[in-house]
Motif scaffolding. Structure first.
Motif, short mmCIF file in Angstrom:
data_model
loop_
_atom_site.label_atom_id
_atom_site.label_comp_id
_atom_site.label_asym_id
_atom_site.label_seq_id
_atom_site.Cartn_x
_atom_site.Cartn_y
_atom_site.Cartn_z
N ARG A 5 63.37 82.75 4.30
CA ARG A 5 62.49 83.80 3.80
C ARG A 5 61.10 83.20 3.62
NH1 ARG A 5 63.66 88.66 2.28
NH2 ARG A 5 65.82 89.32 2.27
N TYR A 6 60.08 84.03 3.56
CA TYR A 6 58.74 83.49 3.39
C TYR A 6 58.55 83.04 1.94
CZ TYR A 6 57.39 87.84 1.17
OH TYR A 6 57.28 88.90 0.32
N GLN B 179 51.15 84.13 5.06
CA GLN B 179 52.50 83.57 5.18
C GLN B 179 53.54 84.68 5.30
OE1 GLN B 179 51.65 80.43 6.00
NE2 GLN B 179 53.53 79.84 4.97
N ARG B 180 53.33 85.71 4.50
CA ARG B 180 54.27 86.82 4.50
C ARG B 180 54.31 87.51 5.86
NH1 ARG B 180 53.54 92.28 3.84
NH2 ARG B 180 55.53 93.28 3.48
N SER B 183 55.89 85.33 8.60
CA SER B 183 57.27 84.88 8.40
C SER B 183 58.27 85.66 9.24
CB SER B 183 57.64 85.03 6.93
OG SER B 183 57.89 86.39 6.65
N ASP B 184 59.51 85.18 9.25
CA ASP B 184 60.58 85.88 9.96
C ASP B 184 60.85 87.25 9.37
OD1 ASP B 184 60.88 83.81 11.63
OD2 ASP B 184 62.69 82.98 10.74
#
Lengths: 312, 257
Positions: A5-6, B179-180, B183-184
């Motif tokens: 997760r981020y 980053q959010r 991200s995946d």
């Protein structure tokens, strides 16, 4: 397939971590301090507890207290770095430590803080009087320390450590909210509650929210570090210089001058500086675990705030 | 035949109209209510003509106008199971159906794909009328085999092409937000979408709608050219073999079928 997760800033988790670490260090630290002072003074811990001996009368208390306050202060800042390590976040980027603070933001921030203190000295006194009139013990805002230790331990250190966690970590979890006033109020309220000092709650709320405003708009944590430092230093200088009679005699005037000056500075700041505050395009919803952590942390701080009010 | 009309698409709000001769469905309702009604009126539709609103996930850019809509009209709402309570709190007089697998609305058979997104549950949908397949997948941070399989039977796809990597990395967003998105569990970049298209353009695909573009971190030209490169690589002519349409945040008025 395992998917990472981020690494986001989470309000509930980050607040819970700092409350947990601070209380743990304060509890263990004060116990260790008592044990060490008993040993140094050649008395058993049992006797110390049974005879209700005032710890301040023991030899070595001054230095022990300074060490304890320093460790507690460091633990607050350390929680920001621990949180970043747990979430595998680049702490320099996440806390905006790597961003150069804009001069105009610092200037307005420092000026506003000086007016805020001018307004808050009489207000804090009135609040303390009210607390006393309500039948509680008058709260103490004095710190048992020499001036040099006070400047290092109570001014410089918290200005950095508290900013790392409150504006650098906790506030970063609400900066994206569309309701900007609610974001500022949240940061201010949590900052005030965490200090658990009823006499200064209003001051800490306004200061906490204002510093969040400056950090969000300037994009640099260093602006609030400087403001926090100026606030702490001014308070220490005022307590060292004295002048209680002057503040008492001119309380109303000082309050209104401070209020108008602070409001003017905030307006001037908003209209003359460029803002980097960007709200999130899509608003996410917090997880249940995060909300529980937030509620429990606030609950613990609120209980300790009430205890502080009752004990004085 | 299934017709798809992106009404609003982007980080400020999303709403897509899916139509057959008998059924009208709105996929998400995340843009301002007034503007949504204005676009529906332009298309000759009223609130009562909409048979259902299907929700992908609970973020405001997907459900923003849901309270306003359901205040005036009890349109059936289909919500991912895990967010149905949350959707229920934001809905007035509509029945809410929990989506937990395939379902049918009118003559549309609908299948789901679980997206990787920072939401309690986020679904992509594939609509079929027995002849054509249309899929809509936005708000997902990962391209995986399952997604490719989900899109392969489709003649038309509405797929996310959220950001250009360089624009995002060098843009004004704060670190945690970057980053959010990266991200995946964030959003598909133009490059990720191109990677996905590379694996499905040789199939039945006729129409590509690039959607959910970030206003700050992308441009229509960059998103289009990145997708076009994939078509060129496969010797496919855009406008003849396969059409690419980049959905706009505010005004589209283009129906793809």
């Amino acid at each position: 397939m395992l998917r990472p997760r981020y690494n986001k800033n989470d309000l509930g988790f980050s607040l819970a971590l700092v409350v947990l670490i601070y209380l743990f260090v304060a509890l263990i630290g004060s116990t260790v301090l008592q044990l060490v002072l008993c040993k140094v003074n050649g008395i058993s811990f049992k006797d110390f507890a049974a005879n209700n001996i005032d710890i301040k009368t023991l030899r070595g208390y001054d230095i022990g207290n300074i060490v304890l306050m320093a460790v507690s202060g460091i633990s607050i800042g350390a929680s920001a770095f621990i949180y970043a390590a747990i979430t595998k976040t680049n702490v320099v980027k996440a806390t905006t430590m790597g961003v150069k603070p804009p001069i105009a933001h610092i200037g307005w921030g420092v000026l506003a803080t000086l007016f805020l203190i001018t307004m808050m000295v009489p207000l804090n006194n009135w609040i303390m009087e009210c607390i006393e009139k309500l039948g509680f013990k008058k709260p103490s805002v004095d710190i048992d320390m020499d001036i040099v230790s006070m400047i290092i331990i109570a001014c410089v250190l918290p200005a950095f450590t508290e900013e790392m966690i409150f504006r650098g970590t906790i506030a970063q979890s609400v900066v994206g909210n569309k309701n900007k006033l609610a974001s500022l109020a949240t940061v201010g309220a949590l900052f005030a509650l965490f200090h658990m000092n009823p006499a200064q709650t209003v001051h800490q709320f306004v200061l906490g929210a204002f510093m969040a405003l400056v950090v969000f708009r300037s994009g640099s944590i260093w602006t609030s570090v400087i403001i926090h430092l100026v606030n702490n230093l001014t308070a220490v200088i005022l307590s060292a210089v004295g002048g209680d009679a002057f503040f008492e005699a001119n309380a109303i005037w000082l309050f209104f001058v401070g209020l108008v000056g602070f409001a003017g500075c905030v307006v001037g700041y908003l209209f003359t500086t460029k803002s980097k505050w960007i709200v999130d395009e899509e608003q996410t919803v917090g997880t249940t675990a995060s909300k529980v952590c937030l509620g429990v942390s606030i609950g613990i701080c609120a209980i300790l705030w009430v205890v502080s009010l009752l004990v004085g | 035949m299934i017709k798809i009309t992106p009404l609003f698409s982007g980080s400020k709000g999303n709403c897509t109209l899916i139509q057959t001769d008998k059924t009208n469905v709105l996929l998400d309702i995340g843009f301002a209510f007034k503007q949504t009604m204005s676009e529906l009126t332009y298309l000759g539709l009223t609130q009562k003509d909409i048979d259902a609103i299907i929700i992908t996930h609970e973020h405001t850019d997907h459900i923003g106008a849901l309270p306003m809509w359901t205040k005036g009209c009890p349109t059936a709402v289909y919500s991912p199971k895990n967010i149905s309570d949350y959707i229920c709190q934001r809905t007035y007089c509509s029945d809410i159906t929990e989506v937990d697998g395939d379902f049918v609305i009118g003559d549309l058979a609908i299948q789901t794909y679980t997206c990787f997104h920072d939401a309690q549950e986020c679904l992509g949908y594939r609509f079929s009328d027995g002849h054509t397949n249309v899929a809509c997948v936005t708000d997902t941070g990962t391209v995986e085999d399952k997604l490719i399989e989900f899109l392969l039977p489709c003649q038309t796809i509405l797929i996310e092409s959220n950001h250009d990597l360089n624009m995002l990395k060098n843009g004004p967003y704060r670190y945690s937000l970057k980053q959010r998105i990266l991200s995946d569990y964030g959003h598909l970049s133009n490059e990720q979408t191109a990677e996905l298209l590379d694996k499905i353009v040789d199939g039945k695909l006729k129409n590509i709608i690039l959607a959910h573009l970030s206003e700050q971190n992308n441009s229509k030209e960059i998103a289009f050219s990145t997708a076009l490169k994939v078509l060129n690589k496969h010797g496919i002519t855009e406008g003849k073999d396969v059409n690419i349409y980049v959905a706009d945040q505010y005004k589209n008025r283009r129906t793809v079928c």
